[in-house]
Design an enzyme around this catalytic site. Structure first.
Site, PDB file in Angstrom:
ATOM      1  N   GLU A  33      -1.860   3.826   0.395  1.00  0.00           N
ATOM      2  CA  GLU A  33      -1.462   2.873   1.436  1.00  0.00           C
ATOM      3  C   GLU A  33      -1.896   3.341   2.818  1.00  0.00           C
ATOM      4  O   GLU A  33      -2.348   2.534   3.639  1.00  0.00           O
ATOM      5  CB  GLU A  33       0.049   2.655   1.400  1.00  0.00           C
ATOM      6  CG  GLU A  33       0.498   1.869   0.175  1.00  0.00           C
ATOM      7  CD  GLU A  33       1.996   1.615   0.160  1.00  0.00           C
ATOM      8  OE1 GLU A  33       2.679   1.982   1.141  1.00  0.00           O
ATOM      9  OE2 GLU A  33       2.486   1.036  -0.834  1.00  0.00           O
ATOM     10  N   HIS A  61       3.912  -6.008   0.512  1.00  0.00           N
ATOM     11  CA  HIS A  61       4.978  -5.591  -0.400  1.00  0.00           C
ATOM     12  C   HIS A  61       5.782  -6.770  -0.939  1.00  0.00           C
ATOM     13  O   HIS A  61       6.673  -6.573  -1.777  1.00  0.00           O
ATOM     14  CB  HIS A  61       5.921  -4.609   0.311  1.00  0.00           C
ATOM     15  CG  HIS A  61       5.293  -3.275   0.600  1.00  0.00           C
ATOM     16  ND1 HIS A  61       4.415  -3.094   1.648  1.00  0.00           N
ATOM     17  CD2 HIS A  61       5.420  -2.080  -0.014  1.00  0.00           C
ATOM     18  CE1 HIS A  61       4.029  -1.817   1.661  1.00  0.00           C
ATOM     19  NE2 HIS A  61       4.613  -1.199   0.669  1.00  0.00           N
TER      20      HIS A  61
END
Length: 310
Positions: free
Chosen positions: A156, A190
């Protein structure tokens, strides 16, 4: 201020478009095969699912990072200082920034002073470290720990910080837009967990599932803004990866309720004065740590490797 923008080679809409494209490249492969897709009969913590997902996001992150690495020399202003337009420098790979990493961890530790107190003292976590660094051994032995503390933070941060922020900088995006707007994309990345949660927990009420996703979007966006700030101030990819792993290990701080020391018996715990004392220390650290974090925010992130000065 940001490094000089390229001479029209990369516009801000194009840079944000690439960030959105990178996000899709990161998320979509998670649904490309039965091995990576969520299913009612298999937990997302199943080892085979974690292995398949780590492979998918690793390949996606590598592709996006290579794209930025190859694109930067063509869009960065040739008249800028050599260090400002060095792809490895802009992407936070080199110099590594060991001092910046240590200072960033210290800064974040101040913010998490109360949760650290609860984990190490109240819950007795210090015994696991003394008895052989058990938490570190768990990373190698348990796939969920490896995903949360290694694979997730590395992939990420390589994508949302290292591969995306340099493009926004050379496109001339303002620092406030980079810090505050681009994390929204990080938070949105997310939201697919909402779908997965509904698939794996169909008995959970829809309202509860939505509230869970809103909370996750909120704290991932806030963390994204903090990580962007650290990356711009320190110029170190390692710093944001380590801070990300640390925050994942701590979770959200407790903001209500009493703490329960592991050494108190049931009879001791029934005495309010004992619980109030240890809980009072927790909340004093929660407030004091937050104040100390704020006061040292700029001091502990000051670095000659900074990608921006503000």
């Amino acid at each position: 201020m940001a490094p000089p923008p390229s001479s029209g080679a990369l516009t801000q809409p194009q840079a944000f478009g690439l960030l959105a494209a990178y996000t899709l490249v990161y998320v979509l492969p998670l649904y490309a095969s039965p091995q990576t897709r969520a299913s009612p009969g298999r937990s997302r913590d199943a080892p085979e699912a974690i292995r398949a997902r780590i492979t998918a996001v690793s390949l996606s992150t590598t592709a996006c990072s290579l794209a930025t690495l190859l694109l930067l020399p063509h869009v960065c202003d040739a008249t800028a200082a050599a260090t400002s337009c060095s792809p490895l420098r802009l992407m936070g790979y080199w110099p590594v920034g060991l001092a910046e990493t240590l200072k960033s961890c210290l800064l974040t530790g101040l913010l998490f002073a109360a949760p650290l107190y609860e984990a190490l003292v109240i819950d007795g976590g210090w015994r696991e470290w003394i008895s052989g660094f058990q938490p570190l051994r768990d990373i190698w032995a348990e796939w969920p720990a490896w995903r949360n503390l290694v694979a997730g933070p590395v992939t990420e941060e390589c994508l949302f910080r290292s591969a995306a922020i340099p493009l926004l900088l050379v496109a001339g995006s303002s620092l406030s837009r980079i810090i505050l707007l681009s994390p929204v994309v990080f938070g949105l990345a997310h939201l697919h967990h909402f779908y997965e949660f509904r698939v794996t927990h169909p008995q959970t009420p829809l309202v509860a599932a939505i509230a869970r996703s809103v909370l996750q979007f909120s704290y991932t966006s806030v963390f994204g803004a903090y990580a962007n700030f650290l990356f711009l101030r320190t110029g170190s990819l390692l710093a944001v990866v380590v801070v990300h792993a640390f925050c994942n290990s701590m979770g959200l701080p407790r903001v209500w309720g009493a703490v329960q020391p592991y050494w108190l018996s049931e009879d001791d715990a029934a005495r309010p004065a004992r619980v109030i004392l240890w809980s009072g220390i927790y909340y004093a650290l929660l407030v004091g740590g937050s104040v100390a974090w704020w006061k040292n925010l700029y001091f502990l992130t000051e670095s000659p490797l900074a990608l921006a000065v503000f």
